[in-house]
Design an enzyme around this catalytic site. Structure first.
Site, PDB file in Angstrom:
ATOM      1  NE  ARG A  67     -16.320  24.740 -28.452  1.00 47.62           N
ATOM      2  CZ  ARG A  67     -17.473  24.082 -28.627  1.00 47.62           C
ATOM      3  NH1 ARG A  67     -17.477  22.807 -28.946  1.00 47.62           N
ATOM      4  NH2 ARG A  67     -18.618  24.705 -28.475  1.00 47.62           N
ATOM      5  CE1 TYR A 121       7.703  16.465 -21.783  1.00 48.51           C
ATOM      6  CE2 TYR A 121       5.331  16.268 -21.588  1.00 48.51           C
ATOM      7  CZ  TYR A 121       6.472  17.036 -21.555  1.00 48.51           C
ATOM      8  OH  TYR A 121       6.364  18.373 -21.309  1.00 48.51           O
ATOM      9  CG  ASP A 193       4.846  12.112 -28.220  1.00 51.16           C
ATOM     10  OD1 ASP A 193       5.376  12.776 -29.129  1.00 51.16           O
ATOM     11  OD2 ASP A 193       4.619  12.568 -27.077  1.00 51.16           O
ATOM     12  CE  LYS A 218       7.929  20.511 -26.126  1.00 50.77           C
ATOM     13  NZ  LYS A 218       7.595  19.164 -25.700  1.00 50.77           N
TER      14      LYS A 218
HETATM   15  C1  LIG Z   1       6.599  18.573 -24.882  1.00 55.43           C
HETATM   16  C2  LIG Z   1       6.159  17.195 -25.121  1.00 55.43           C
HETATM   17  C3  LIG Z   1       4.832  16.817 -24.910  1.00 55.43           C
HETATM   18  C4  LIG Z   1       3.788  17.774 -24.377  1.00 55.43           C
HETATM   19  O1  LIG Z   1       3.533  18.790 -25.283  1.00 55.43           O
HETATM   20  P1  LIG Z   1       2.981  20.257 -24.845  1.00 55.43           P
HETATM   21  O2  LIG Z   1       2.904  20.974 -26.136  1.00 55.43           O
HETATM   22  O3  LIG Z   1       3.971  20.819 -23.878  1.00 55.43           O
HETATM   23  O4  LIG Z   1       1.657  20.025 -24.202  1.00 55.43           O
HETATM   24  C5  LIG Z   1       4.478  15.521 -25.198  1.00 55.43           C
HETATM   25  N1  LIG Z   1       5.380  14.626 -25.647  1.00 55.43           N
HETATM   26  C6  LIG Z   1       6.663  14.951 -25.853  1.00 55.43           C
HETATM   27  C7  LIG Z   1       7.608  13.923 -26.357  1.00 55.43           C
HETATM   28  C8  LIG Z   1       7.110  16.243 -25.596  1.00 55.43           C
HETATM   29  O5  LIG Z   1       8.397  16.555 -25.764  1.00 55.43           O
END
Ligand SMILES: *Cc1c(COP(=O)(O)O)cnc(C)c1O
Length: 404
Positions: A67, A121, A193, A218
């Protein structure tokens, strides 16, 4: 061996996750094995004691308990640190866990104010409103894609600013330089992000941002088979905060998922190049289609942020995401179109090798009311498309028949 420091980002990415083990009698594997061990042994308790501080007596990274970090995640974190040009990185079990830790690391306390883009998001807005607001944190959602974003920041005087490089689903860009400059003037911590862009398209730390987060589920994983997140920090001070929260919250990335993330990184440049090229062709195709009313893609010269995209993004590439409004702006038409697709997958994620199509009102923007969607400019005929790496002719043919 040439000096790694001189390598281009593309070369660095391909060679990330090469083994960090010293040569073994049986030969050294080119790819780092998956380190599944939860704990680590040392020659002496004195060495173990030192390992708790994070280094071996020789100054190498040391591990004591999974962890807190392990060789697999360490390799992925180092690769992402180099890719983003940061001071360090901490990986997480999902993008949401990464965002949660980034906000905590930024020093959020009761009475603090978070200023964020109103078109974030959905789950990120949920995190702000359901987790931080009840703790006495003020959440202000504003349009931060406007040219007068500096004035908005000056007026709001937030403690933390949270934006996305490219918004969902209307693919608007934020002016990273204007935001970081205005934030610095008031001492606000900036978090971006960068899931939609990845370090291959833009490196926000070079534009003055403090923390960069990704849902590596992603583009970075890229194959729709693993869930993860990462926070890359511009400074050591913030980095140690992020690490502390990762250890306490425990939302760590498993070594098995890490293995897939590191493998994804090696082809990130190739995939993003192809996805961006496909998205550009799809955008042009849709623009000329009689069943389509409007196309949103920063690569199109009429997109309001085309010039900003030219300034921020890797030359000639505008990402793999686009949206479009069907001329028939109804939910029924959107469903009929999506049910007719034969190649493109009607699924909710993005950034995979497959072309994916979603209807935001039932997925990413499910919790928003009709009125809120209208205010965001999301029509009832809005479709979001994440270009995959298929041959573009096949994607266009599928879209053509489904639009028909
Ligand atoms: C999918 C996504 C998230 C969340 O990510 P997870 O891996 O599903 O927790 C946050 N920000 C953006 C822009 C995303 O496309």
């Amino acid at each position: 061996m040439t000096n790694k420091k001189d390598w281009d980002l593309e070369t660095l990415l391909i060679h990330s996750g090469r083994t960090t083990l010293s040569a073994l009698p049986t030969g050294t594997p080119t790819v780092q094995p998956i380190h599944a061990s939860t704990t680590y042994l040392y020659d002496s308790v004195e060495a173990l004691d030192k390992a708790f501080e994070g280094t071996t007596p020789e100054g190498e990274p040391a591990f004591v308990y999974a962890r807190h970090g392990n060789p697999s995640t360490n390799t992925f974190e180092e690769a992402m640190t180099t890719a983003e040009g940061g001071a360090g990185a901490v990986s997480f079990g999902s993008g949401m866990a990464a965002i949660h830790a980034a906000i905590l690391a930024a020093g959020v306390t009761p009475g603090a104010k978070i200023l964020a883009s109103k078109d974030l998001y959905g789950a990120t807005i949920g995190l702000f409103q359901k987790v931080f607001a009840p703790q006495g944190v003020t959440i202000v959602l504003k349009d931060l894609c406007t040219p007068d974003v500096a004035e908005v920041i000056e007026e709001e005087e937030p403690d933390i600013i949270f934006v996305e490089t490219i918004s969902n689903p209307l693919v608007k860009l934020v002016d990273l330089d204007a935001i970081s400059t205005a934030a610095r003037a008031i001492g606000a911590v900036t978090i971006v992000d960068s899931t939609f862009t990845t370090p291959f398209l833009v490196r926000p730390i070079e534009h003055g941002f403090d923390l960069v987060v990704h849902s590596t589920t992603k583009y970075i994983g890229g194959h729709g088979d693993s869930t993860g997140g990462i926070v890359v920090s511009a400074t050591n001070a913030l980095l140690s905060q992020v690490r502390n929260y990762a250890i306490i919250l425990g939302a760590i990335l498993s070594p098995f998922e890490t293995h897939l993330m590191t493998r994804g990184l090696r082809t990130l440049a190739l995939r993003m190049e192809r996805q961006s090229q496909n998205a550009a062709r799809i955008a042009e195709f849709l623009q000329q289609h009689p069943a389509v009313a409007h196309v949103y893609y920063p690569g199109l010269s009429e997109h309001p942020h085309h010039e900003l995209a030219n300034r921020l993004l890797r030359p000639g590439l505008y990402g793999g995401l686009l949206s479009f409004d069907l001329k028939e702006q109804t939910r029924e038409a959107a469903f009929r179109f999506m049910d007719s697709l034969q190649l493109c997958l009607p699924a909710t994620t993005l950034g995979d090798v497959f072309t994916l199509v979603t209807y935001p009102p039932i997925s990413s923007h499910r919790t928003q009311t009709k009125r809120e969607l209208q205010e965001l400019g999301i029509s009832e005929g809005c479709i979001r498309l994440s270009a995959g790496i298929e041959h573009c002719d096949d994607i266009l043919q599928d879209l053509e028949q489904a639009l028909g």
